[in-house]
Write a protein that holds these residues in place. Sequence first.
Motif, PDB file in Angstrom:
ATOM      1  N   UNK A  46       0.551  -0.895  -0.205  1.00  0.00           N
ATOM      2  CA  UNK A  46       0.104   0.085   0.418  1.00  0.00           C
ATOM      3  C   UNK A  46       0.676   1.500   0.081  1.00  0.00           C
ATOM      4  N   UNK A  47       0.059   2.459  -0.606  1.00  0.00           N
ATOM      5  CA  UNK A  47       0.946   3.594  -0.227  1.00  0.00           C
ATOM      6  C   UNK A  47       0.820   4.217   1.310  1.00  0.00           C
ATOM      7  N   UNK A  48       1.727   4.523   1.674  1.00  0.00           N
ATOM      8  CA  UNK A  48       1.674   4.815   2.489  1.00  0.00           C
ATOM      9  C   UNK A  48       2.093   6.450   2.851  1.00  0.00           C
ATOM     10  N   UNK A  49       1.154   7.433   3.896  1.00  0.00           N
ATOM     11  CA  UNK A  49       1.196   8.390   3.825  1.00  0.00           C
ATOM     12  C   UNK A  49       1.515   9.366   4.856  1.00  0.00           C
ATOM     13  N   UNK A  50       1.161   8.403   6.642  1.00  0.00           N
ATOM     14  CA  UNK A  50       0.988   8.614   7.061  1.00  0.00           C
ATOM     15  C   UNK A  50       1.003   7.286   7.917  1.00  0.00           C
ATOM     16  N   UNK A  51       1.579   7.102   9.146  1.00  0.00           N
ATOM     17  CA  UNK A  51       1.944   6.155   9.602  1.00  0.00           C
ATOM     18  C   UNK A  51       0.550   5.015  10.309  1.00  0.00           C
ATOM     19  N   UNK A  52       0.997   3.513  10.476  1.00  0.00           N
ATOM     20  CA  UNK A  52       0.416   2.993  11.236  1.00  0.00           C
ATOM     21  C   UNK A  52      -0.170   2.160  12.174  1.00  0.00           C
ATOM     22  N   UNK A  53      -0.748   2.105  12.813  1.00  0.00           N
ATOM     23  CA  UNK A  53      -0.578   1.214  14.091  1.00  0.00           C
ATOM     24  C   UNK A  53      -0.479   0.127  13.423  1.00  0.00           C
TER      25      UNK A  53
END
Length: 78
Positions: A46-53
């Motif tokens: 996936x395209x990451x624009x902000x960090x994920x939990x």
Amino acid sequence: MSTQAVGTHEHDHIRLYVGLRGAMTLRDPHDQGGDAYISAGTYFMHHVVTENHFHTTPQIGNRTFIFPGDALRSLVAG
């Protein structure tokens, strides 16, 4: 193990998660519309624009590959 995203640093890259052992859940990646579950023998990109939990099971084994967003963004758009 589980973590929570820290800060609001924005990104523009593509992440490829490959499940080798155990399982990992990414909490609501922005482009998924719900949680993403990566278990042994599966993958998720996936395209990451902000960090994920995220949350993992014990004895997890996975690989995470990170690519520049402009190089692969069209593969994961939509």
